[in-house]
Design an enzyme around this catalytic site. Sequence first.
Site, PDB file in Angstrom:
ATOM      1  CE  LYS A 115      -4.316  -1.757   0.758  1.00 18.67           C
ATOM      2  NZ  LYS A 115      -5.658  -1.766   1.240  1.00 18.67           N
ATOM      3  CE  LYS A 197      -5.765  -8.758  -2.390  1.00 20.84           C
ATOM      4  NZ  LYS A 197      -6.616  -8.558  -1.247  1.00 20.84           N
ATOM      5  CE  LYS A 200     -12.987  -4.349  -0.531  1.00 26.48           C
ATOM      6  NZ  LYS A 200     -12.178  -3.480   0.313  1.00 26.48           N
TER       7      LYS A 200
HETATM    8  P1  ATP Z   1      -8.243  -3.584  -1.360  1.00 24.06           P
HETATM    9  O1  ATP Z   1      -7.858  -4.084  -2.704  1.00 24.06           O
HETATM   10  O2  ATP Z   1      -9.096  -2.353  -1.393  1.00 24.06           O
HETATM   11  O3  ATP Z   1      -7.118  -3.516  -0.400  1.00 24.06           O
HETATM   12  P2  ATP Z   1      -9.361  -6.145  -0.929  1.00 24.06           P
HETATM   13  O4  ATP Z   1     -10.134  -6.476  -2.161  1.00 24.06           O
HETATM   14  O5  ATP Z   1      -8.079  -6.826  -0.726  1.00 24.06           O
HETATM   15  O6  ATP Z   1      -9.230  -4.608  -0.763  1.00 24.06           O
HETATM   16  P3  ATP Z   1     -10.266  -6.284   1.805  1.00 24.06           P
HETATM   17  O7  ATP Z   1     -11.307  -5.361   2.306  1.00 24.06           O
HETATM   18  O8  ATP Z   1      -8.868  -5.967   2.147  1.00 24.06           O
HETATM   19  O9  ATP Z   1     -10.355  -6.452   0.245  1.00 24.06           O
HETATM   20  O10 ATP Z   1     -10.610  -7.748   2.228  1.00 24.06           O
HETATM   21  C1  ATP Z   1     -11.845  -8.229   2.695  1.00 24.06           C
HETATM   22  C2  ATP Z   1     -11.782  -9.731   2.828  1.00 24.06           C
HETATM   23  O11 ATP Z   1     -11.774 -10.343   1.537  1.00 24.06           O
HETATM   24  C3  ATP Z   1     -10.535 -10.258   3.534  1.00 24.06           C
HETATM   25  O12 ATP Z   1     -10.876 -11.363   4.344  1.00 24.06           O
HETATM   26  C4  ATP Z   1      -9.665 -10.692   2.414  1.00 24.06           C
HETATM   27  O13 ATP Z   1      -8.743 -11.700   2.801  1.00 24.06           O
HETATM   28  C5  ATP Z   1     -10.679 -11.223   1.419  1.00 24.06           C
HETATM   29  N1  ATP Z   1     -10.178 -11.114   0.057  1.00 24.06           N
HETATM   30  C6  ATP Z   1      -9.844  -9.985  -0.593  1.00 24.06           C
HETATM   31  N2  ATP Z   1      -9.451 -10.243  -1.837  1.00 24.06           N
HETATM   32  C7  ATP Z   1      -9.534 -11.592  -1.998  1.00 24.06           C
HETATM   33  C8  ATP Z   1      -9.262 -12.484  -3.092  1.00 24.06           C
HETATM   34  N3  ATP Z   1      -8.832 -12.047  -4.251  1.00 24.06           N
HETATM   35  N4  ATP Z   1      -9.471 -13.807  -2.892  1.00 24.06           N
HETATM   36  C9  ATP Z   1      -9.916 -14.268  -1.710  1.00 24.06           C
HETATM   37  N5  ATP Z   1     -10.196 -13.489  -0.647  1.00 24.06           N
HETATM   38  C10 ATP Z   1     -10.009 -12.164  -0.777  1.00 24.06           C
END
Ligand code: ATP
Length: 334
Positions: A115, A197, A200
């Site tokens: 980040k 990965k 969002k």
């Molecule tokens: P950002 O990209 O904005 O950092 P993010 O998509 O990684 O966000 P988070 O809010 O950080 O999402 O995560 C929410 C939940 O979703 C966490 O438990 C995280 O481990 C899970 N998660 C996020 N992305 C994935 C993915 N690609 N596959 C499986 N689990 C995920």
Amino acid sequence: MIDGKKVLFSGMQATNVLTIGNYLGALKNWLTLSDEYECFYSVVDLHSITVRQDPAELRKRARNLLTLYIAAGLDPKKNCIYYQSHVSAHAELSWILNCFTYMGELNRMTQFKDKSAKHADNINAGLFTYPVLMAADILLYQADVVPVGKDQLQHLEITRDIAQRFNAIYGDVFTIPEPYLGKVGAKIMSLQDPTKKMSKSDDNINASVYLMDDKDTIIRKFKRAVTDSEGAVLYNDTQLGIHNLIDIYCACTGKTPEEVVKEFDGKGYGEFKLAVGESVADILTPLQERFYALEKDKAYIDGVIKENAEKASYYATKTLRKVQKKVGFPERIR
Ligand code: ATP
Ligand code: LTN
């Protein structure tokens, strides 16, 4: 333990719109576990401001996320669904735990490294101590289990280290939490780059399927998903794009990778991608319908917000008071 049940805590940030990665990696497991545990599901808005947010947008997204938890099937009578910012104990415990966390430990966190590379103009102290606030979230409720995606395991590890360090000094104050990873879907990859990965906050909208995407958009995104030139639907470590699509399909249908490979034996990628898209749409369409109906019921959602913040505060304050006493803060005069 609350009423003889083990405790579960998890949360998501209200940044951007959720993807199927969030759903399959986290939310879906929350549903499976919600009967077995006493559950706390937070919209972690304190965490969200570690990255600059538009206030009106953040407020809207936080409400949408809370509504989405319910639309996904979590019953707010049984599960405590609330905003982290409505329970001040999170910030208070986080401060205390900051004093039991080492700079060196936080420096090793890969999410911080990622980040800060992404937001080089705003590497704030909150971004650095993000894992400590997450530890406070979990430890406040004496959680036994924390369902997360794979990317959060390092934060769970530091939570356990902080709790063990505190317990070693003051006695058994905190329950040591265990992570819970789903069997499939723990790491959904980007549709445009299967080595990354699905996230969002990805700038490429074709890399992620959002929970609010309509069926046509979903199908289109899967059609465009990056694969390879092998031409056979096989589950191995070289065909990363296909591997990811099989994972998504399995998570949505409950099938095993072996069954999927058999099902698409001799069939082309076009047919397979369409089936994956349809399996995702079959899950998302009813969820979207419930979301739009719930969103209209303002009084109901307001009631959930109020009641559950009170419930969360009750349990969180219990732990906070215990910790404050242990570290030597003066007793409150009633
Ligand atoms: P950002 O990209 O904005 O950092 P993010 O998509 O990684 O966000 P988070 O809010 O950080 O999402 O995560 C929410 C939940 O979703 C966490 O438990 C995280 O481990 C899970 N998660 C996020 N992305 C994935 C993915 N690609 N596959 C499986 N689990 C995920
Ligand atoms: N950092 C988590 C969100 C989060 C969380 C938590 C998850 C904040 N506090 C406590 C589980 C338990 C993420 O998903 N990015």
